[in-house]
Write a protein that holds these residues in place. Structure first.
Motif, mmCIF file in Angstrom:
data_model
loop_
_atom_site.group_PDB
_atom_site.id
_atom_site.type_symbol
_atom_site.label_atom_id
_atom_site.label_comp_id
_atom_site.label_asym_id
_atom_site.label_seq_id
_atom_site.Cartn_x
_atom_site.Cartn_y
_atom_site.Cartn_z
ATOM 1 N N VAL A 1 0.843 -1.199 0.000
ATOM 2 C CA VAL A 1 0.000 0.000 0.000
ATOM 3 C C VAL A 1 0.881 1.252 0.000
ATOM 4 N N ARG A 2 0.386 2.309 -0.627
ATOM 5 C CA ARG A 2 1.160 3.541 -0.760
ATOM 6 C C ARG A 2 0.626 4.681 0.103
ATOM 7 N N ASN A 3 -0.552 4.505 0.705
ATOM 8 C CA ASN A 3 -1.087 5.539 1.589
ATOM 9 C C ASN A 3 -1.958 4.893 2.658
ATOM 10 N N PHE A 4 -2.227 5.650 3.707
ATOM 11 C CA PHE A 4 -2.943 5.104 4.854
ATOM 12 C C PHE A 4 -4.417 4.846 4.554
ATOM 13 N N GLU A 5 -4.978 5.536 3.576
ATOM 14 C CA GLU A 5 -6.387 5.348 3.256
ATOM 15 C C GLU A 5 -6.669 3.945 2.736
ATOM 16 N N GLU A 6 -5.638 3.261 2.232
ATOM 17 C CA GLU A 6 -5.826 1.896 1.735
ATOM 18 C C GLU A 6 -5.947 0.881 2.870
ATOM 19 N N MET A 7 -5.632 1.292 4.093
ATOM 20 C CA MET A 7 -5.708 0.388 5.251
ATOM 21 C C MET A 7 -7.148 0.352 5.747
ATOM 22 N N THR A 8 -7.974 -0.419 5.058
ATOM 23 C CA THR A 8 -9.418 -0.327 5.232
ATOM 24 C C THR A 8 -9.938 -0.895 6.553
ATOM 25 N N ASN A 9 -9.135 -1.730 7.234
ATOM 26 C CA ASN A 9 -9.606 -2.264 8.516
ATOM 27 C C ASN A 9 -9.040 -1.495 9.708
ATOM 28 N N ILE A 10 -8.473 -0.324 9.443
ATOM 29 C CA ILE A 10 -7.941 0.557 10.489
ATOM 30 C C ILE A 10 -8.885 1.747 10.635
ATOM 31 N N SER A 11 -9.166 2.134 11.861
ATOM 32 C CA SER A 11 -10.094 3.244 12.089
ATOM 33 C C SER A 11 -9.528 4.545 11.534
ATOM 34 N N LYS A 12 -10.428 5.467 11.181
ATOM 35 C CA LYS A 12 -9.996 6.765 10.661
ATOM 36 C C LYS A 12 -9.177 7.515 11.699
ATOM 37 N N THR A 13 -9.540 7.368 12.965
ATOM 38 C CA THR A 13 -8.794 8.041 14.037
ATOM 39 C C THR A 13 -7.342 7.596 14.046
ATOM 40 N N ARG B 1 -5.743 6.120 11.522
ATOM 41 C CA ARG B 1 -5.115 6.524 10.263
ATOM 42 C C ARG B 1 -4.660 7.984 10.329
ATOM 43 N N ASP B 2 -5.452 8.826 10.947
ATOM 44 C CA ASP B 2 -5.082 10.239 11.089
ATOM 45 C C ASP B 2 -3.856 10.399 11.977
ATOM 46 N N LYS B 3 -3.792 9.610 13.044
ATOM 47 C CA LYS B 3 -2.607 9.650 13.916
ATOM 48 C C LYS B 3 -1.358 9.244 13.128
ATOM 49 N N LEU B 4 -1.513 8.187 12.332
ATOM 50 C CA LEU B 4 -0.377 7.699 11.555
ATOM 51 C C LEU B 4 0.059 8.732 10.516
ATOM 52 N N LYS B 5 -0.910 9.360 9.839
ATOM 53 C CA LYS B 5 -0.585 10.372 8.831
ATOM 54 C C LYS B 5 0.157 11.556 9.438
ATOM 55 N N SER B 6 -0.169 11.895 10.669
ATOM 56 C CA SER B 6 0.454 13.048 11.328
ATOM 57 C C SER B 6 1.881 12.768 11.786
ATOM 58 N N ASN B 7 2.161 11.503 12.102
ATOM 59 C CA ASN B 7 3.430 11.196 12.765
ATOM 60 C C ASN B 7 4.341 10.233 12.018
ATOM 61 N N THR B 8 3.809 9.558 11.006
ATOM 62 C CA THR B 8 4.608 8.523 10.342
ATOM 63 C C THR B 8 4.466 8.616 8.825
ATOM 64 N N THR B 9 5.276 7.837 8.154
ATOM 65 C CA THR B 9 5.198 7.709 6.698
ATOM 66 C C THR B 9 5.369 6.241 6.338
ATOM 67 N N ILE B 10 4.822 5.854 5.182
ATOM 68 C CA ILE B 10 5.019 4.484 4.693
ATOM 69 C C ILE B 10 6.361 4.369 3.972
ATOM 70 N N GLY B 11 6.966 5.499 3.641
ATOM 71 C CA GLY B 11 8.328 5.496 3.109
ATOM 72 C C GLY B 11 8.456 5.029 1.686
ATOM 73 N N ASN B 12 7.543 5.421 0.814
ATOM 74 C CA ASN B 12 7.612 4.970 -0.576
ATOM 75 C C ASN B 12 8.824 5.543 -1.309
ATOM 76 N N LEU B 13 9.460 4.717 -2.128
ATOM 77 C CA LEU B 13 10.554 5.154 -2.977
ATOM 78 C C LEU B 13 10.027 5.465 -4.374
ATOM 79 N N ALA B 14 10.801 6.228 -5.129
ATOM 80 C CA ALA B 14 10.382 6.603 -6.481
ATOM 81 C C ALA B 14 11.372 6.068 -7.505
ATOM 82 N N ILE B 15 10.850 5.459 -8.563
ATOM 83 C CA ILE B 15 11.696 5.014 -9.668
ATOM 84 C C ILE B 15 11.989 6.217 -10.551
#
Length: 340
Positions: free
Chosen positions: A39-51, A53-67
């Protein structure tokens, strides 16, 4: 404050982090499975509550690399990637297809401090270590690009893995985790030019990976010349560490030997190499040197390479000649990055 790259955390570290956020521990496993599913963003984590997901978006990253760039060999389908990091540094990864599946060669550092004369990766020195997340994300990024599972990992790209020891250990744990990429340790090869104390530490961890030693010479004089690391860890010290590794793990070591015309490819060198490795559970991977611009090194003839191999095998040392892949796209690590 910099955001935390979730791929930098082991499952246990992620569990501690989630608990500190005031969330139940089981959420960590759900998140862990998501980030290694690609997954490339937190919105794809469909079994995680929005609350959450918002905490994760504020404090963390999934760390995607770019080709940044991709080249595909017309000879054998090998893919060479120039990958851009979040700080605009670049690394390289190479994907190779075999009958048994896909194998990827990945990087461990941005640049390299080891100074081996035949290697393009070390030309501009070392800029920094890659994090554990940046290392494993090379696999995820390339899997997403090809739409196929990668089953074998070789860490022979840009950098010296054992100079980035802690992140390499964390990478091995994450890539092997059945809830992550679930790649077996015996399908992972870590290459080193010979940082002796780290070989001992790695042996004591008793991972079942394959250790590959970049040897490339049969005496200290030649190795000092082409591999500066030998001035600190000479061949005798290195081989003592290798014997300890074999005895501790029961795993066969691969010795990489780059054949350089009229430098280390004489029949005498083959005999010397046989004597050095006698009694060590090992295999020798003979590598015709890449003609990297500025080194002056060129490979010897096919006849000389095969003669070198035959001498090793006659003396009871298993040896193969590495198959050259992606030659039309300069797939040897460091050659693309050095151009920019």
């Amino acid at each position: 404050m910099d955001k935390i790259n979730l791929k930098d955390l082991t499952l246990e570290e992620l569990q501690d982090y989630i608990i500190n956020l005031g969330e139940p521990k089981f959420r960590a496993l759900q998140i862990y499975k998501w980030i290694y599913s690609g997954v490339r963003n937190f919105e794809e984590m469909t079994n995680i509550s929005k609350t959450l997901r918002d905490k994760l978006k504020s404090n963390t990253t999934i760390g995607n690399l770019a080709i940044n760039k991709k080249f595909i060999s017309t000879l054998d389908g090998t893919r060479r990637y120039l990958i851009q990091l979040s700080d605009n540094n670049y690394i390289e990864s190479v994907l190779m297809k075999y009958k048994h599946g896909y194998s990827i060669c990945i990087s461990s550092q941005v640049g390299c401090a080891m100074g081996c004369k035949f290697c393009a990766s070390t030309k501009n020195g070392k800029i920094r270590n890659l994090s554990a997340g940046e290392i494993i994300d090379q696999i995820i990024t390339v899997e997403r690009d090809v739409g196929e599972r990668i089953s074998n990992v070789v860490m022979m790209g840009v950098g010296e893995p054992l100079d980035n020891f802690d992140n390499i250990v964390k990478f091995i744990k994450n890539v092997n985790n059945p809830n992550g990429l679930n790649i077996g340790q015996r399908h992972i090869t870590i290459s080193t030019c010979g940082i002796v104390e780290r070989i001992y530490e790695l042996a004591d961890l008793n991972f079942q990976i394959t250790l590959a030693i970049s040897l490339h010479a049969t005496n200290d004089e030649t190795r000092n010349d082409i591999m500066p690391v030998n001035k600190k860890y000479n061949i005798l010290k290195l081989l003592e560490a290798c014997k300890y590794y074999v005895n501790k793990t029961g795993r066969r070591i691969t010795f990489e030997y780059t054949l350089i015309n009229k430098k280390n490819d004489y029949t005498q060198n083959a005999e010397e190499l046989s004597n050095l490795l006698k009694g060590i559970l090992c295999h020798v991977n003979l590598i015709p040197v890449n003609s990297v611009y500025g080194t002056g090194f060129v490979p010897g003839s096919e006849r000389n390479i095969r003669e070198f191999q035959n001498i090793l095998e006659k003396n009871g040392i298993p040896a193969t000649v590495r198959r050259e892949m992606g030659s039309d796209i300069s797939a040897a690590c460091g050659q693309l990055r050095s151009q920019i």
